[in-house]
Structure formats: C-alpha cells, structure tokens
Design a protein around this motif. Structure first.
Motif, PDB file in Angstrom:
ATOM      1  N   ARG A   1     -24.774 -30.968 -23.032  1.00 48.40           N
ATOM      2  CA  ARG A   1     -26.230 -31.038 -23.086  1.00 48.40           C
ATOM      3  C   ARG A   1     -26.692 -32.024 -24.148  1.00 48.40           C
ATOM      4  NH1 ARG A   1     -25.458 -25.851 -21.070  1.00 48.40           N
ATOM      5  NH2 ARG A   1     -27.063 -25.182 -19.560  1.00 48.40           N
TER       6      ARG A   1
ATOM      7  N   ARG B   1     -25.448 -23.463 -32.553  1.00 53.40           N
ATOM      8  CA  ARG B   1     -25.964 -23.646 -31.202  1.00 53.40           C
ATOM      9  C   ARG B   1     -25.879 -25.117 -30.790  1.00 53.40           C
ATOM     10  NH1 ARG B   1     -28.909 -20.288 -27.735  1.00 53.40           N
ATOM     11  NH2 ARG B   1     -29.074 -21.384 -25.732  1.00 53.40           N
TER      12      ARG B   1
ATOM     13  N   GLU C   1     -33.560 -15.465 -32.250  1.00 47.83           N
ATOM     14  CA  GLU C   1     -34.650 -15.686 -31.295  1.00 47.83           C
ATOM     15  C   GLU C   1     -35.246 -17.083 -31.462  1.00 47.83           C
ATOM     16  OE1 GLU C   1     -39.041 -13.771 -30.179  1.00 47.83           O
ATOM     17  OE2 GLU C   1     -37.621 -12.644 -31.413  1.00 47.83           O
TER      18      GLU C   1
ATOM     19  N   ARG D   1     -37.870 -26.613 -32.487  1.00 52.35           N
ATOM     20  CA  ARG D   1     -37.999 -26.966 -31.073  1.00 52.35           C
ATOM     21  C   ARG D   1     -37.868 -28.468 -30.868  1.00 52.35           C
ATOM     22  NH1 ARG D   1     -42.899 -24.191 -27.819  1.00 52.35           N
ATOM     23  NH2 ARG D   1     -41.854 -22.230 -27.212  1.00 52.35           N
TER      24      ARG D   1
ATOM     25  N   ALA E   1     -33.629 -23.944 -28.120  1.00 55.82           N
ATOM     26  CA  ALA E   1     -32.733 -24.431 -27.076  1.00 55.82           C
ATOM     27  C   ALA E   1     -33.408 -24.373 -25.707  1.00 55.82           C
ATOM     28  CB  ALA E   1     -31.445 -23.607 -27.075  1.00 55.82           C
ATOM     29  N   ASP E   2     -34.165 -23.321 -25.459  1.00 51.77           N
ATOM     30  CA  ASP E   2     -34.879 -23.194 -24.179  1.00 51.77           C
ATOM     31  C   ASP E   2     -35.948 -24.278 -24.047  1.00 51.77           C
ATOM     32  OD1 ASP E   2     -35.474 -21.550 -21.728  1.00 51.77           O
ATOM     33  OD2 ASP E   2     -37.414 -21.378 -22.722  1.00 51.77           O
ATOM     34  N   PHE E   3     -36.649 -24.535 -25.154  1.00 50.30           N
ATOM     35  CA  PHE E   3     -37.668 -25.588 -25.164  1.00 50.30           C
ATOM     36  C   PHE E   3     -37.037 -26.941 -24.848  1.00 50.30           C
ATOM     37  CE2 PHE E   3     -39.969 -28.922 -27.493  1.00 50.30           C
ATOM     38  CZ  PHE E   3     -41.248 -28.758 -26.988  1.00 50.30           C
TER      39      PHE E   3
ATOM     40  N   ALA F   1     -32.753 -19.637 -30.053  1.00 47.24           N
ATOM     41  CA  ALA F   1     -32.738 -19.549 -28.583  1.00 47.24           C
ATOM     42  C   ALA F   1     -34.001 -20.170 -27.991  1.00 47.24           C
ATOM     43  CB  ALA F   1     -32.611 -18.087 -28.151  1.00 47.24           C
ATOM     44  N   ASP F   2     -35.132 -19.954 -28.658  1.00 45.29           N
ATOM     45  CA  ASP F   2     -36.395 -20.542 -28.202  1.00 45.29           C
ATOM     46  C   ASP F   2     -36.339 -22.066 -28.288  1.00 45.29           C
ATOM     47  OD1 ASP F   2     -39.435 -20.421 -27.660  1.00 45.29           O
ATOM     48  OD2 ASP F   2     -39.332 -21.493 -29.578  1.00 45.29           O
TER      49      ASP F   2
ATOM     50  N   GLU G   1     -34.191 -27.533 -23.291  1.00 50.58           N
ATOM     51  CA  GLU G   1     -33.675 -27.527 -21.926  1.00 50.58           C
ATOM     52  C   GLU G   1     -34.756 -27.847 -20.904  1.00 50.58           C
ATOM     53  OE1 GLU G   1     -30.666 -27.581 -19.462  1.00 50.58           O
ATOM     54  OE2 GLU G   1     -30.198 -26.586 -21.366  1.00 50.58           O
ATOM     55  N   ASN G   2     -35.966 -27.375 -21.179  1.00 49.55           N
ATOM     56  CA  ASN G   2     -37.064 -27.540 -20.226  1.00 49.55           C
ATOM     57  C   ASN G   2     -37.967 -28.743 -20.523  1.00 49.55           C
ATOM     58  OD1 ASN G   2     -36.958 -25.062 -18.355  1.00 49.55           O
ATOM     59  ND2 ASN G   2     -36.729 -24.168 -20.395  1.00 49.55           N
TER      60      ASN G   2
END
Length: 375
Positions: free
Chosen positions: A71, A62, A331, A117, A337-339, A334-335, A341-342
């Motif tokens: 990114r 990832r 999961e 994260r 990467a989402d963390f 993905a969590d 990103e935000n």
C-alpha cells in the motif's frame, strides 16, 4: 544528565571525557535517570508524552505493515526506537518555529501539527496527503505547521535550514529553526559549510543529531574520527550538548534550553540525542550487520517500554489509563489508515503542477511515453 562541548573564544571544547565511547557507556540507563524528573512533572504532562510516544510507535508499526502489503511504495524509514527523541524535540518548539528533517520524518510531522490522517495519506501516495501524494514517506511538507521537509538526500536539509535561519534574521523575526538529521550526516560537506555560515552570521538554529550509533550499516566509531558528535561544532565555535535520547524529559529540557538560547542570543547550537534504532535502516533492511548482542541491547533500551515502567512505578499510569490510551491510539491509527485507503490518487495531469513555485517559460511537461520533440 547531558554532556556539553562549549566552544570558547579560542575555539577549544570542554567535555566530560575524551575517550571513545561504546554504545553502552554513551548514555545512562533507559530505566534509570528520569525517576526524579517524573516526580517533578505534572501527571497530565507525563501522560500526554506517553500517549504521543505510543502514537508514534503504533503509527510506524501500521506504516511498516502497509508497506509489506504494497500500500506504500518507495523508500520508507521508521521512527521505531526514537519516540522519546521525537516527542522531546517537538515539545521544545513553538508553533511559529521552523522544522527541517531527514527522511525519517513521520513522527516529527505528526507532532509538529500535521494530522495523522494526512500523513498516512501521503505515505499511501494519495491526493489528501500533506504533499498531495507526490512526496511520499521521505517528503512530509506543510507550510501551515512550518515543517518544510522531509529530505531524501542525506544532508539535503542542512543548507536549506541554515538559509531559513538567515531569512529569519534578515526579517528581524524571533523564530528558531530546528534542523534534525542522523549521525551519518555529520560527515558530509554540507554539514561543515552550514555550520560555518551559521556561526559566522549568528543564525538562530539548532542542529539536532539523532545518533542511533549506525549510519545505515556502519557504526559511528568506524565512520567518524570524532564519534562524540556534539563536539563537532567546536571548529566553528558552536556549543554542543549530548543527551540521552531515550529519555523524553531529558531531551525536552535540553532542547528547550538550546532553542531559547538560539532565540535570545541569535546563535547556532548542536544537540546530539543518542537512541536505539529498533529495526533496520529502512523497512526493507533486515539489519543483518547487527550482532545478536546489539539486537538484544536495542530491545532492552526501548524508550516506550522504559517510560511506561517509570510512570507505573510513580503511580501515574494505571492499568485502566494505559488501556484507555492504547485503545484511543489504536482507533486513531486505524482511522488514519482508513482515511488513506479511501483517499483518491492524484490525477496524472497534476504531475508537473509543483515543479516550480511560479510559472516558468518553456517548462517541459513531457510524459515518459511522449516524443522528445513535438511534431
């Protein structure tokens, strides 16, 4: 099975052979050699190691994807192919032990206790990262987990790790320092200086060499007069051990042995882990210096696939369990990467906040567009 170079009082070394080794005969087969170890281990332990290896693999995949999507910036080096070495080394350390690594540090950071994260956020350069977004890929750092870097300069971690071992001794502690590095690091001056002092002062440190046979694009045989890197502490009377870095159980056992020896004897040791780098030196390296045979050889020695096969044959890893682990890891990544990103980017005003540990008089905080001399 491990080779050993034991430095005696006279400074000589004993090993299993003196000839130069090729990639193929420097380690045992990835699919053989750990079957008996698997049979002797508790299934829960084996499944945990497998899960942790898969986590490193998927996290790094990832990371590579995020880099190509812009990114992640700067230099970025992945642990792909070194998952067994990462997990085995980290499982040998106690929480109070210290870790210093080179720039290929993501997997080590996670398995020394950092949240995936926060590691991913650091890769994205965000303020929720382990170094508040100012370190990036090569500079994972967290005093709470006692991983004190992540160093971008080849061998930059060696003197610092050796100094940390001196501090442990000075304070009368029982911690051990592990200093991880690549094979190319054993050719720089700081290697010799650090090992000399570690031996003279009886410091509790394990120098862990991850030998993936290629220092950037140059083979170990072409760059090192002594390509058996575990022997290279003999001049300093430091015992060295070579282990198959594709075998998580072999790495763990060898590392535990040396870490506990360093702890009880207050002596330095060398551990060489041979492994295969599945990709280029960094994310942007196409590795065109590798022949087709070398690429095929690396793929055939995938430690995750080999361990998965061993656990399936031993009846430890069922299809249902494998899917459960795969889904959970997917999961978790993905969590992360989402963390990331935000997570917010660090404010420019904090750029100089960590230049010094304590306030320094007349410290310059001039930005690139600022005049050299204030009006």
């Amino acid at each position: 099975m491990a080779d050993t170079a034991k430095a005696k009082g006279g400074g000589t070394a004993k090993s299993t052979g003196g000839r130069r080794r090729s990639r193929k005969d420097s380690t045992t087969s990835a699919t053989g050699g750990t079957t008996s170890g698997v049979a002797d281990e508790k299934p829960d332990v084996l499944l945990d190691y497998y899960r942790r290896m898969v986590l490193v693999r998927r996290f790094e995949e990832r990371t590579g994807q995020a880099y190509t999507q812009a990114r992640i910036g700067g230099y970025c080096h992945l642990n792909l192919g070194e998952e067994a070495t990462v997990v085995g080394l980290m499982d040998s350390l106690k929480e109070r032990d210290y870790l210093y690594t080179n720039y290929r540090d993501h997997g080590y950071a996670i398995h020394k206790g950092m949240s995936p994260r926060r590691v991913m956020a650091e890769l994205y350069g965000r303020s929720d990262g382990v170094a508040k977004g100012w370190g990036g890929s090569m500079h994972m750092y967290d005093t709470e987990t006692r991983m004190l870097g992540g160093y971008g300069i080849v061998g930059g971690q060696l003197p610092l790790a050796t100094g940390a071992a001196l501090a442990v001794t000075y304070r009368g502690g029982d911690e051990v320092v592990m200093c991880q590095m690549g094979d190319g690091t054993t050719n720089i001056g700081a290697w010799h200086e650090s090992l000399n002092l570690a031996s003279l002062w009886n410091l509790p440190i394990v120098y862990a060499i991850v030998n993936n046979f290629t220092g950037m694009g140059t083979s170990v045989e072409r760059s090192s007069a002594e390509p058996d890197l575990y022997k290279r502490g003999s001049a300093f009377r430091i015992e060295g051990v070579r282990v198959d870095g594709r075998d998580v159980l072999a790495v763990r056992d060898a590392a535990v042995d040396l870490v506990e020896k360093a702890r009880s004897e207050k002596r330095p040791y060398i551990l060489e882990c041979t492994s295969y780098r599945l990709k280029g030196h960094s994310v942007v390296d196409p590795a065109k210096y590798r022949t087709e045979d070398q690429v095929a050889e690396a793929r055939a020695n995938d430690p995750v696939a080999a361990f998965e096969e061993q656990l399936e044959k031993a009846g430890v890893l069922t299809e249902e369990k494998k899917k459960e682990i795969a889904d959970a890891v997917k999961e978790e990544v993905a969590d992360a990467a989402d963390f990331a990103e935000n997570s917010p980017s660090p404010d420019v005003s904090t750029l100089f906040d960590y230049t010094y540990a304590t306030p320094v008089a007349n410290e310059s905080r001039r930005m690139p567009a600022d005049p050299v001399f204030a009006e």
